[in-house]
Write a protein that holds these residues in place. Structure first.
Motif, short mmCIF file in Angstrom:
data_model
loop_
_atom_site.label_atom_id
_atom_site.label_comp_id
_atom_site.label_asym_id
_atom_site.label_seq_id
_atom_site.Cartn_x
_atom_site.Cartn_y
_atom_site.Cartn_z
N ASP A 58 -9.90 30.27 8.53
CA ASP A 58 -8.61 29.60 8.70
C ASP A 58 -8.76 28.28 9.46
N TYR A 87 3.46 30.92 16.33
CA TYR A 87 2.46 31.48 17.24
C TYR A 87 1.22 30.61 17.29
N LEU A 90 0.08 27.09 20.03
CA LEU A 90 -0.74 27.06 21.23
C LEU A 90 -2.20 27.31 20.90
N ALA A 91 -2.43 28.29 20.04
CA ALA A 91 -3.79 28.60 19.63
C ALA A 91 -4.45 27.36 19.06
N PHE A 93 -3.69 24.14 19.64
CA PHE A 93 -4.00 23.18 20.70
C PHE A 93 -5.18 23.65 21.51
N ALA A 94 -5.23 24.98 21.72
CA ALA A 94 -6.36 25.53 22.46
C ALA A 94 -7.65 25.25 21.73
N LYS A 170 -5.04 4.42 39.04
CA LYS A 170 -5.03 5.87 38.89
C LYS A 170 -6.21 6.50 39.62
N GLU A 175 -14.27 15.73 40.09
CA GLU A 175 -14.82 16.58 39.05
C GLU A 175 -14.64 15.97 37.66
N HIS A 186 -25.51 19.71 35.72
CA HIS A 186 -25.25 19.87 37.15
C HIS A 186 -25.91 18.76 37.93
N PHE B 93 -4.65 36.60 18.97
CA PHE B 93 -3.63 35.57 18.84
C PHE B 93 -2.34 36.16 18.31
N ASP B 98 -3.08 33.09 24.36
CA ASP B 98 -3.02 31.64 24.35
C ASP B 98 -4.39 31.01 24.23
N ARG B 120 -1.34 21.89 29.82
CA ARG B 120 -0.58 21.72 28.59
C ARG B 120 0.84 22.22 28.74
N ASP B 140 -0.14 10.15 40.17
CA ASP B 140 -1.36 9.69 39.52
C ASP B 140 -2.16 8.78 40.45
#
Lengths: 220, 220
Positions: A58, A87, A90-91, A93-94, A170, A175, A186, B93, B98, B120, B140
DNA sequence: AATAATATTTAACAATTTCTTAACATAACA
DNA sequence: TGTTATGTTAAGAAATTGTTAAATATTATT
């Protein structure tokens, strides 16, 4: 601008392909996720349009897989999704999607979204020259000018200064700076500070400001 | 930000808990799904990290159950899963997850995913610049302007003032302020007052008002 | 390939800033 | 008037960043 179109329905490929080409985009198509990943690596599109619902692999899996490939890590990805499948937003975008368009597809809307998307990112990354105060930085030439005099910066120093200059004022988190300049590698605790010192030695102490406990910012 | 950690292995709870707390999250743990649902209702976490494989009630069932509870319906859920169990991705999912992170867990990666996830969803309403009276605060830039003059605030002072300014006129409870700025770390009784004092020294006595027995508010 | 020249990172320690605490003072309230 | 909550101050603990020099890597040059 090159676009890779991925959908299992031939009709949709045809329809969109036609509309996108009419707008001047270079378009290739794939009718499944696996093929899409293959083509993407050779074609190097600026944007991939992915149908969420496809048999076998998918859209979300395809997206995740694409994001794993370094050479494709910053290609834009836009999902096509049926309105019902909320549904997946979000998945998606994740998994690294940049935008969504719901079916049924209105070509005009899709195209304006595509243009917005391309503009948004090209604006950011295409700022190849930045002028602030007496400083003039040029990413193409890898060159820094201070009051019309060239100043030599080593690669890391240059990247670091350039990064800070992309958004003057800004505060960039320590990090975030490290992830951006060094990647996941690292590096020791004081490495960043040492580079900041070197830059300050070259351009003076006034431009880069420390925000203790947070990070650094470039400011006049 | 509050996180509820759910895993049946004590070692993993310990390990993750330590790493998340180090990042400033407030963490609670549960070693099974049922307990997790109970704790979640009282603790009201922003994010629940669920191990997929657990005896009795597995992560997916737990997730489904949580999604049924109205007060928890929009909590974020992140799954931990062994690389092999790819089957569970879609099921997860579907149950309302998420995001996913596969074991073995790399703390840095996990934390960056968590931050991305929280960002997000919270970013949407996050106001980056607030103007009230002669004050202008910009998160910011980590900068406070008072009548167009920069005023330096240390990190805690800045966060505190910003927090109060997000809802002018609203009285924030002492304990809420402390949880928000310090997390669950135990700080002495007078620490908050001292920070308030420092801010008042810098912006004057008129903006931050004490509501005895309750907390503080920002008001003109 | 060896050498030289640069670049980058690390480590040790210094300097600075920020944060917290403790002790006591003051104000609000019942 | 006594009790409780907050205010105030200064000291030093803790945290963060600065600085330097030396150790490694990397790149260029002979």
């Amino acid at each position: 601008m090159k676009i890779l179109l991925v959908d299992d329905e031939y009709d949709i490929l045809e329809f969109l392909s036609y509309n996108l080409k009419k707008e001047g985009f270079v378009v290739k198509t794939a009718n499944n996720g696996k093929l899409a990943v293959d083509i993407a690596q050779r074609f190097k599109p600026d944007l991939i349009i992915l149908d969420v619902m496809m048999p076998e692999m998918d859209g979300i899996s395809t997206c995740s897989e694409i994001r794993e490939i370094p050479s494709l890590s910053d290609v834009l990805i836009l999902f096509l999704t049926a309105r019902a499948e909320e549904y997946s937003e979000l998945a998606g975008f994740a998994a690294g999607a940049d935008d969504y368009v719901t079916k049924p597809i209105k070509p005009k809307l899709l195209i304006s979204r595509i243009k917005a998307l391309l503009k948004r990112t090209s604006n950011k990354s295409q700022q190849k020259v930045i002028n602030i105060g007496d400083l003039h930085i040029d990413i193409d030439k890898y060159e820094l000018m201070f009051k019309n005099n060239k100043i030599h910066l080593a690669k890391k120093e240059f990247n670091l200064l350039y990064y800070l200059m992309t958004v003057p004022g800004k505060v960039f988190l320590r990090e975030d700076i490290i992830t951006n300049i060094w990647g996941e590698a690292h590096v020791g605790d004081r490495t960043l500070d040492v580079h900041i010192r070197k830059i300050r030695e070259k351009i003076g102490e006034n431009y880069i400001k420390t925000v203790k406990g947070v990070g650094y910012k470039f400011d006049i």
